[in-house]
Scaffold this active site. Sequence first.
Site, short mmCIF file in Angstrom:
data_model
loop_
_atom_site.label_atom_id
_atom_site.label_comp_id
_atom_site.label_asym_id
_atom_site.label_seq_id
_atom_site.Cartn_x
_atom_site.Cartn_y
_atom_site.Cartn_z
N LYS A 59 -21.91 -18.04 12.72
CA LYS A 59 -20.79 -18.30 11.81
C LYS A 59 -21.19 -18.19 10.34
O LYS A 59 -20.35 -17.94 9.47
CB LYS A 59 -20.23 -19.71 12.05
CG LYS A 59 -19.57 -19.90 13.40
CD LYS A 59 -18.16 -19.39 13.40
CE LYS A 59 -17.39 -19.82 14.62
NZ LYS A 59 -16.02 -19.31 14.63
N SER A 314 -24.91 -17.12 20.57
CA SER A 314 -24.12 -17.31 19.34
C SER A 314 -24.53 -18.53 18.53
O SER A 314 -24.30 -18.57 17.33
CB SER A 314 -22.63 -17.39 19.69
OG SER A 314 -22.42 -18.37 20.68
#
Length: 329
Positions: A59, A314
């Site tokens: 992110k 991720s």
Amino acid sequence: MDGAKDEYAADISSIREAHERIQPFIHRTPVLASQTLDSMAGVRLAFKCECFQKGGAFKFRGACNAIFSLSDEQASKGVVTHSSGNHAAALSFAAQMRGIPAYIVVPNNAPKCKVENVIRYGGQVIWSEPTMQSRESTASKVLQDTGAVLVHPYNNPLVISGQGTVALELLDQAPQLDTIIVPISGGGLISGVALAGKAINPAIRVIAAEPKGADDAARSKAAGRIVTLPETNTIADGLRAFLGDLTWPVVRDLVDGFVTVEDGEIVEAMKLCYEILKVAVEPSGAIGLAAVLSDGFRNNPAWKDCEDVGIVISGGNVDLGVLWDALKS
């Protein structure tokens, strides 16, 4: 991919621009391999370890691109978002780097470790109820009060372009890949990866990995329209969002298939990441490994000729209390 800019929120040129913009601030994360996991999966695996990214998740790329794209005038009033976790921490960190305020609307059931990250990076936490309606209305009020710029966790062209830099690096580090498996939630990561990956190698397959308890994206793909669920139920707290109007067209057109897995398979994949890769991976980050080891992947004739598979890990922000409880159950 010519003309894709008209059609989609990002394209290979916006993703390359994002990479140039954020390179001074991000980590070029490593790609790990394991012969043990290759033999378990029956394919060669390459793990893109965004758990080693600043803030512990991919992110940071999108947040950084959004923050460093702002004019000085826009930036001076700060940024606001609503997020239960990694985007909140990432935006706080990127804002801290630029020296501007970050107002973070956080649902009151967010994982403790992720809220602590927001505070650690200087974000100002504003609590909401754990519903999208409450998150959005609280964020709207903060926007009105502060004049800050809203940076949506995934439904934002700059964020999508930033997340696409994962694929630029991965295909530079492992150009032999024929498939990339990506976790899917709101779709920012997989949109960026699909747009970049297919521009670099039009034949590459992009497969979404999703928990069975939050399989709205798989249902959306099957229905040909955005489907939302009345509730989600999964250990993968980062995969509970629904697709947005910017991410959906990319998922609809460019994601080649879906693999849905049970929470038990996700926990098992987390254990394998600890034990074999020696990497701490949050449930959302382990789902790609869970997918490639699942019967849904192995028994699907569409994937039988996949040989070199990239898996995007991720994030690595594990709420250890929840994990230990899950392992005991």
